[in-house]
Design a protein around this motif. Structure first.
Motif, mmCIF file in Angstrom:
data_model
loop_
_atom_site.group_PDB
_atom_site.id
_atom_site.type_symbol
_atom_site.label_atom_id
_atom_site.label_comp_id
_atom_site.label_asym_id
_atom_site.label_seq_id
_atom_site.Cartn_x
_atom_site.Cartn_y
_atom_site.Cartn_z
ATOM 1 N N VAL A 240 0.859 -1.181 0.000
ATOM 2 C CA VAL A 240 0.000 0.000 0.000
ATOM 3 C C VAL A 240 0.893 1.227 0.000
ATOM 4 C CG1 VAL A 240 -2.035 -0.903 1.148
ATOM 5 C CG2 VAL A 240 -0.080 -0.176 2.502
ATOM 6 N N GLU A 241 0.350 2.306 -0.463
ATOM 7 C CA GLU A 241 1.109 3.544 -0.462
ATOM 8 C C GLU A 241 0.278 4.612 0.205
ATOM 9 O OE1 GLU A 241 3.346 5.480 -3.930
ATOM 10 O OE2 GLU A 241 2.806 3.457 -4.610
ATOM 11 N N GLN A 242 0.960 5.515 0.854
ATOM 12 C CA GLN A 242 0.273 6.621 1.514
ATOM 13 C C GLN A 242 0.796 7.896 0.873
ATOM 14 O OE1 GLN A 242 -1.520 6.163 4.741
ATOM 15 N NE2 GLN A 242 -2.129 8.312 4.724
ATOM 16 N N LYS A 243 -0.125 8.704 0.384
ATOM 17 C CA LYS A 243 0.286 10.039 -0.092
ATOM 18 C C LYS A 243 -0.674 11.049 0.503
ATOM 19 C CE LYS A 243 2.780 9.404 -4.378
ATOM 20 N NZ LYS A 243 2.766 9.502 -5.820
ATOM 21 N N GLU A 245 -3.099 12.569 2.836
ATOM 22 C CA GLU A 245 -3.967 11.802 3.753
ATOM 23 C C GLU A 245 -4.606 10.604 3.048
ATOM 24 O OE1 GLU A 245 -6.554 15.257 2.347
ATOM 25 O OE2 GLU A 245 -4.467 14.620 2.403
ATOM 26 N N HIS A 247 -4.633 6.922 1.486
ATOM 27 C CA HIS A 247 -3.929 5.648 1.325
ATOM 28 C C HIS A 247 -4.895 4.657 0.707
ATOM 29 C CE1 HIS A 247 -5.875 3.314 4.444
ATOM 30 N NE2 HIS A 247 -5.031 2.324 4.237
ATOM 31 N N HIS A 248 -4.369 3.713 -0.077
ATOM 32 C CA HIS A 248 -5.280 2.717 -0.657
ATOM 33 C C HIS A 248 -4.996 1.375 -0.010
ATOM 34 C CE1 HIS A 248 -2.313 0.677 -3.176
ATOM 35 N NE2 HIS A 248 -1.825 1.867 -3.481
ATOM 36 N N LYS A 249 -6.010 0.523 0.024
ATOM 37 C CA LYS A 249 -5.790 -0.735 0.724
ATOM 38 C C LYS A 249 -4.991 -1.695 -0.142
ATOM 39 C CE LYS A 249 -10.607 -2.000 -0.164
ATOM 40 N NZ LYS A 249 -11.855 -2.521 0.341
ATOM 41 N N ASP A 250 -4.341 -2.619 0.519
ATOM 42 C CA ASP A 250 -3.500 -3.599 -0.164
ATOM 43 C C ASP A 250 -4.374 -4.438 -1.094
ATOM 44 O OD1 ASP A 250 -2.245 -6.235 -0.566
ATOM 45 O OD2 ASP A 250 -0.648 -5.352 0.650
ATOM 46 N N TRP A 294 -6.203 8.391 -4.831
ATOM 47 C CA TRP A 294 -5.791 7.343 -5.761
ATOM 48 C C TRP A 294 -6.900 7.016 -6.753
ATOM 49 C CZ3 TRP A 294 -0.849 6.248 -5.783
ATOM 50 C CH2 TRP A 294 -0.111 6.470 -4.612
#
Ligand code: ATP
Ligand code: MG
Length: 459
Positions: A240-243, A245, A247-250, A294
């Motif tokens: 997963v990536e956080q940008k 606030e 984040h997307h789930k795995d 995302w």
């Protein structure tokens, strides 16, 4: 005929040839697990091919399938499927998984078997009927729920790398644990899967997918590096990536959850494959958009192409490939219908596109809800329920699901006084679109009138 009657009969025939015969492998294991089956493997200490001839005559079996090169034959008899094999010893060449075999005694034969739980043999002779021969503590491993190799695991897996897939298959079927040394040896030898034919890999993979809880085996496949060998595209879904606030789930673990959900409602392999592939293109289509977060635009289209290529590579049938492609391509549609104002014509179009797979598509959509927020889950499920109700109404009225053009080519030729040609297809398409848009009823007479009314468009 009960199992015991069958065993006694077969033993008597073996005895008349001066051979010893034992029940081995899966049947003995499953009997101890309390699930005796109808697939029974026998090991013949003697010449299995000669035994085949005698058995065929004595039991009046019509056809045997024989593989003399491997010293094995199969027969169906009174609802049982029986497989016989010579007791043998195997030696392997590093670059191939076709062993050189030679006849051996029972104990040598048991030592070449894949897991301790599969090394059990049952004596079916008169003197010792029912006695279990257990050289590698198979019974204890069954009780404890452990998968381990009888000999050194590295050698076992290097000899026949398919055993690594089998280990995971048995672990997921029985919810057993793979013993640590065995699991480490799989991790070390994962790359050796390359010498195994794709058909055999597919077969084991299907069995793993068909377990009650498919994610159990899929996780193991990923952890030990086997999944990467034949399905690297699935590994890419991990992470997963956080940008800012957002984040997307795995995507990988979401996918596993979806497949588990599917397994609760359906026994269709192809539906589980559709679950596996529905988000396969998310990593490739992932974009970060300021303010929105995302996005995965077009992942259903790219995903359809990827699913096709991967399934072809793994040699799945064209029927399965077409099915999976359709579901991947359409998996966002029902949700999109809900967020819009649902029009009858949008529903007719979806029914038309999904055809016979409409119900499975809805199962996939419901399984796709993996939110941990119960209110949200309830709302989504409610939305689908509402959609389904509307679809049933439209369906009853318009019979779109197995759409057959209500007007045939002959009739069109008669109306336009023309010969077979492009015009016929154009008129059919025109009528089909009009039906989907709700401009004309899906009815023969209405459509003929509709064509007549619009005749000048084609002249
Ligand atoms: P299932 O319930 O799926 O039939 P099974 O254990 O009977 O499970 P089979 O593939 O029918 O599995 O094989 C029968 C037996 O032959 C196994 O129990 C095992 O002892 C042995 N065996 C099968 N394949 C291998 C292999 N690749 N390497 C070693 N032993 C094997
Ligand atoms: Mg078997």
């Amino acid at each position: 005929m009960t199992e015991n009657e069958l065993f006694k009969r077969i033993n008597a025939i073996a005895q008349s040839c001066d051979y010893k015969i034992y029940v081995v492998g899966g049947f003995v294991r499953d009997k101890i697990l309390g699930k005796p089956g109808k697939d029974i493997d026998f090991v013949v200490v003697g010449d299995a091919m000669k035994f085949a001839t005698v058995l065929k005559k004595e039991l009046k079996i019509k056809t045997l399938v024989q593989y003399p090169r491997f010293g094995t034959f199969m027969a169906n008899y009174k609802g049982y499927s029986l497989e016989f094999v010579n007791a043998r010893e195997e030696s392997y060449d590093f670059n191939s998984r076709n062993p050189v075999t030679k006849q051996a005694d029972l104990l040598t034969d048991l030592s070449r078997r894949d897991f301790t739980i599969n090394t059990l043999a049952m004596d079916i002779s008169e003197e010792n009927f029912g006695a279990v021969i257990d050289v590698y503590n198979g019974r204890e491993d069954i009780k404890k729920g452990i998968i381990r190799t009888p000999l050194e695991p590295g050698k076992t897996f290097s000899d026949d790398p398919l055993r690594m897939m089998r280990a995971i298959r048995f672990a997921s079927r029985f919810k057993f644990e793979i013993e640590q040394d065995t699991f480490e040896a799989i991790t070390k030898n994962a790359e050796r899967l390359a010498i195994i034919s794709v058909e055999r890999i597919q077969d084991e993979f299907n069995k793993i997918l068909m377990a009650d809880v498919p994610s159990f085996g899929l996780r193991l496949l990923e952890e030990c590096g086997l999944l990467k060998q034949f399905l690297p595209e699935a590994i890419v879904m991990k992470g997963v990536e956080q940008k800012k606030e957002f984040h997307h789930k795995d995507v990988f673990y979401h996918t596993l959850e979806v497949i588990d959900n599917l397994a609760k409602t359906s026994n269709k392999l192809e539906l589980r494959l559709a679950g596996l592939f529905h988000d396969i293109a998310k990593p490739r289509t992932k974009r970060f958009v300021e303010a929105t977060g995302w996005t995965f635009h077009g992942h259903e289209v790219v995903g359809e192409r990827m699913a096709r290529a991967i399934l072809k590579r793994l040699k799945y049938s064209n029927e399965i490939i077409d099915y999976v492609k359709k579901l991947v391509r359409l998996h966002l549609r029902p949700m999109a219908l809900i967020s819009d104002e649902v029009t009858d014509s949008a529903m007719r179009r979806l029914l038309f596109l999904a055809g016979n797979e409409f119900d499975d598509l809805m199962i996939l959509c419901r399984a796709d809800i993996t939110s941990k927020n119960p209110n949200r889950v309830k709302r989504y499920l409610g939305n689908y329920e509402y959609l389904l109700k509307k679809v049933v109404e439209v369906e009853e009225r318009d019979r779109i699901r197995n759409f057959q053009p209500p007007v045939n080519g002959q009739e069109i030729m008669a109306i336009f006084n023309c010969k077979p040609g492009r015009l016929i297809g154009e008129v059919k398409k025109f009528v089909e679109e009009a039906i989907l848009d709700g401009e004309v009823e899906n009815d023969h007479d209405a459509c003929i009138k509709f064509i007549l009314d619009n005749k000048n468009r084609f002249e």
